[in-house]
Scaffold this motif. Sequence first.
Motif, PDB file in Angstrom:
ATOM      1  N   ASP A 102       9.863 -30.642   8.376  1.00 49.52           N
ATOM      2  CA  ASP A 102      10.027 -32.014   8.878  1.00 49.52           C
ATOM      3  C   ASP A 102       9.075 -32.223  10.050  1.00 49.52           C
ATOM      4  N   LEU A 103       8.754 -33.485  10.340  1.00 47.19           N
ATOM      5  CA  LEU A 103       8.058 -33.801  11.588  1.00 47.19           C
ATOM      6  C   LEU A 103       8.841 -34.916  12.277  1.00 47.19           C
ATOM      7  N   VAL A 163       9.278 -40.761   4.528  1.00 50.12           N
ATOM      8  CA  VAL A 163       8.708 -41.219   5.796  1.00 50.12           C
ATOM      9  C   VAL A 163       9.638 -42.329   6.266  1.00 50.12           C
ATOM     10  N   SER A 200      16.835 -36.213   8.664  1.00 49.61           N
ATOM     11  CA  SER A 200      16.390 -34.861   8.271  1.00 49.61           C
ATOM     12  C   SER A 200      17.579 -33.936   8.055  1.00 49.61           C
ATOM     13  N   ILE A 205       9.446 -37.263   7.645  1.00 52.66           N
ATOM     14  CA  ILE A 205       8.458 -37.534   8.701  1.00 52.66           C
ATOM     15  C   ILE A 205       8.925 -38.756   9.481  1.00 52.66           C
ATOM     16  N   ASN A 206       8.970 -38.621  10.797  1.00 52.79           N
ATOM     17  CA  ASN A 206       9.354 -39.722  11.671  1.00 52.79           C
ATOM     18  C   ASN A 206       8.167 -40.670  11.861  1.00 52.79           C
ATOM     19  N   THR A 232       3.377 -39.117  14.388  1.00 53.58           N
ATOM     20  CA  THR A 232       2.118 -39.207  13.623  1.00 53.58           C
ATOM     21  C   THR A 232       1.105 -40.084  14.360  1.00 53.58           C
ATOM     22  N   ARG A 261      -3.217 -38.676   8.149  1.00 52.90           N
ATOM     23  CA  ARG A 261      -1.962 -38.674   7.385  1.00 52.90           C
ATOM     24  C   ARG A 261      -2.146 -37.966   6.040  1.00 52.90           C
ATOM     25  N   LEU A 292      -1.729 -34.355   6.879  1.00 50.61           N
ATOM     26  CA  LEU A 292      -0.324 -34.021   7.127  1.00 50.61           C
ATOM     27  C   LEU A 292       0.469 -33.919   5.819  1.00 50.61           C
ATOM     28  N   LEU A 293       0.312 -34.925   4.958  1.00 46.54           N
ATOM     29  CA  LEU A 293       1.048 -34.911   3.676  1.00 46.54           C
ATOM     30  C   LEU A 293       0.627 -33.705   2.829  1.00 46.54           C
ATOM     31  N   ILE A 296       2.250 -30.534   4.160  1.00 52.11           N
ATOM     32  CA  ILE A 296       3.692 -30.396   3.921  1.00 52.11           C
ATOM     33  C   ILE A 296       3.988 -30.212   2.433  1.00 52.11           C
TER      34      ILE A 296
END
Length: 307
Positions: free
Chosen positions: A7-8, A105, A118, A126-127, A137, A298, A301-302, A305
């Motif tokens: 998770d972020l 998201v 989460s 993702i926050n 992000t 982004r 990041l995706l 993950i």
Amino acid sequence: MSLRNRDLISILDLSRNEIEELFRKADQMNKFLQEKKTLNTLSGKIISLVFLEPSTRTMYSFQSATYRLGGKTLVFASKTTTSLAKGENIADTIRMMSAYSDLIVIRSPYDGTALYASMISSVPVINAGDGKHEHPTQALIDLYTIYKLKGRIDGLTIGVLGDLKYARTIASLLYGLSLFSPRKVYLISPGNLTLRESVRAKIDDLGLEYEEVRDIRQVIGELDILYVTRIQRERYPDPEEYERVKNAFKITEKLLENAKPGLKILHPLPKLDEIDKSIDNTDYAAYFYQASLGIPLRMALLASILG
Ligand code: NCD
């Protein structure tokens, strides 16, 4: 450690190394974008975009990043066309969306929604902004922009100006900066817009070197980076309080006559009147470039993950 399946929720979920690894990956993504290469990293994956608060850049750049990686999105962006309008609670909504997709998201007007999501979700969360709390992000994009513009974050003098009280971008950026070694961070705001106590306590704990000033004119000649935010109107419980502070500061060409050469101005956008429009076409303005970096960052990041 790998970001796989993580998770972020806060920028502090990441280490400096992990952030720098994301920068490298974003550089690669940028290269692929320029070469118009097709990527299949997210082929067969579905990303839910649950946006319970308005958004332009964050939502569409997550969507575009997903498409660029060959994935698909489910967009849940309206309280009126979904079962939230029938009174369904957020917990049940999250349970469903986590069954329908591979990653969620989420943006919400309430502090803590992303963490709560989460705990319920069976897929990574993702926050994308929770109330006045955090926007990790955006902070990654901000740090990446500084890094691209200046080649480093360490050793720079960085001013953050605006609604330090309610802007979640500011909280996440300051936590993120604490993982690096800027020369100095100036917190610039009139008395009634200073940092909330909880954020101040956290950056004290994190050991961030900062100094508070009321007027940008005191420090404009020292800054390498000036980060500006709008007054967060929707977070003001009292409309009169908003009226009192709404024109508290403005960046003008006259102010910038005293700027350090090479100063770059960042802003998470949307901007209202806090930066004079005449500055948009100058070398100072880096905010549209910053917004464009939302896509490769982004994507990185995706891919980290879910890839
Ligand atoms: C920010 C937000 O939502 O916190 N917007 C964004 O994601 N770029 C900043 C803001 O709304 O002022």
